[in-house]
Scaffold this motif. Sequence first.
Motif, PDB file in Angstrom:
ATOM      1  N   GLN A 218       0.825  -1.203   0.000  1.00 51.89           N
ATOM      2  CA  GLN A 218       0.000   0.000   0.000  1.00 51.89           C
ATOM      3  C   GLN A 218       0.865   1.262   0.000  1.00 51.89           C
ATOM      4  O   GLN A 218       0.586   2.223  -0.714  1.00 51.89           O
TER       5      GLN A 218
ATOM      6  N   GLY B 162       1.100   3.990  -2.952  1.00 44.89           N
ATOM      7  CA  GLY B 162       0.958   5.429  -2.677  1.00 44.89           C
ATOM      8  C   GLY B 162       2.117   6.210  -3.245  1.00 44.89           C
ATOM      9  O   GLY B 162       1.935   7.298  -3.838  1.00 44.89           O
TER      10      GLY B 162
ATOM     11  N   ASP C 242      -1.339  12.238  -7.630  1.00 51.30           N
ATOM     12  CA  ASP C 242      -1.792  12.746  -6.337  1.00 51.30           C
ATOM     13  C   ASP C 242      -2.399  14.134  -6.473  1.00 51.30           C
ATOM     14  O   ASP C 242      -3.103  14.608  -5.585  1.00 51.30           O
TER      15      ASP C 242
ATOM     16  N   VAL D 110       1.619   6.533  -6.912  1.00 52.70           N
ATOM     17  CA  VAL D 110       0.645   7.568  -7.243  1.00 52.70           C
ATOM     18  C   VAL D 110       1.327   8.938  -7.205  1.00 52.70           C
ATOM     19  O   VAL D 110       1.143   9.773  -8.096  1.00 52.70           O
TER      20      VAL D 110
ATOM     21  N   LEU E  55      -9.335  10.130  -8.981  1.00 53.64           N
ATOM     22  CA  LEU E  55      -8.353   9.043  -9.002  1.00 53.64           C
ATOM     23  C   LEU E  55      -9.048   7.688  -8.872  1.00 53.64           C
ATOM     24  O   LEU E  55      -8.722   6.739  -9.599  1.00 53.64           O
ATOM     25  N   ALA E  56     -10.019   7.606  -7.971  1.00 54.45           N
ATOM     26  CA  ALA E  56     -10.771   6.349  -7.820  1.00 54.45           C
ATOM     27  C   ALA E  56     -11.509   6.012  -9.107  1.00 54.45           C
ATOM     28  O   ALA E  56     -11.541   4.853  -9.537  1.00 54.45           O
TER      29      ALA E  56
ATOM     30  N   GLY F 130      -8.107  14.735  -7.593  1.00 53.18           N
ATOM     31  CA  GLY F 130      -8.936  14.540  -6.406  1.00 53.18           C
ATOM     32  C   GLY F 130      -9.118  13.056  -6.138  1.00 53.18           C
ATOM     33  O   GLY F 130      -8.929  12.208  -7.025  1.00 53.18           O
ATOM     34  N   THR F 131      -9.508  12.742  -4.918  1.00 52.70           N
ATOM     35  CA  THR F 131      -9.691  11.335  -4.535  1.00 52.70           C
ATOM     36  C   THR F 131     -10.743  10.659  -5.402  1.00 52.70           C
ATOM     37  O   THR F 131     -10.543   9.531  -5.872  1.00 52.70           O
ATOM     38  N   GLU F 132     -11.858  11.357  -5.641  1.00 56.99           N
ATOM     39  CA  GLU F 132     -12.936  10.776  -6.451  1.00 56.99           C
ATOM     40  C   GLU F 132     -12.474  10.546  -7.888  1.00 56.99           C
ATOM     41  O   GLU F 132     -12.770   9.524  -8.498  1.00 56.99           O
TER      42      GLU F 132
END
Length: 186
Positions: A26, A30, A39, A33, A46-47, A42-44
């Motif tokens: 993990q 990271g 990075d 990324v 990237l997901a 945004g989190t959304e």
Amino acid sequence: MRKPRDYDAELQALNNKAKQLRTRKQTQLGELVIATGADALGTEVLAGVLLAAIGNDDPSRKEAGANAALRSFRATPMLADQLAKTLASHKRSIQARNRLLAHRARHDMRDWRVKRRERTRQLIELGGLIAKAELIELTDDDRAVILGLLVEAAAKLKGDNRDQQLLLWRRRGARAFTQNQLAERS
């Protein structure tokens, strides 16, 4: 005298190692990324990109993604190498755990396991006797006929001539075993 194997301690050690490797994986993902600059997304986003990549079955798009990853890894070859080693180590750890679980299952000496093995062995031996008597071939592997023969034999044993019937069948069985042993030696 040989010390008994402590499966629980070995499993705990393997599970701890697998947990450490998952954590390392993990962390390295990271770092990957960050190294690729993802990075900044945004989190959304990237997901969504990762989910779209997983669901993509187009070989040409997968190949283009792999080529882009290779170009990115050239900038950080050590990260790619570390990630590959971690993934391989994690896979080996899981395989070792599975081998240990299988070994423990084979050598489990709890009462119910031992009884189950004994019953399984008995059933296999009884099936071998049915095969040795050639009942499978003679009945064209008709299970109903074989069961009917066994039910008939059980009915005879419940009758008045039980001892006489047992003596007769015991002699025939002993003769068949002797003939079989002679045939195997020849």
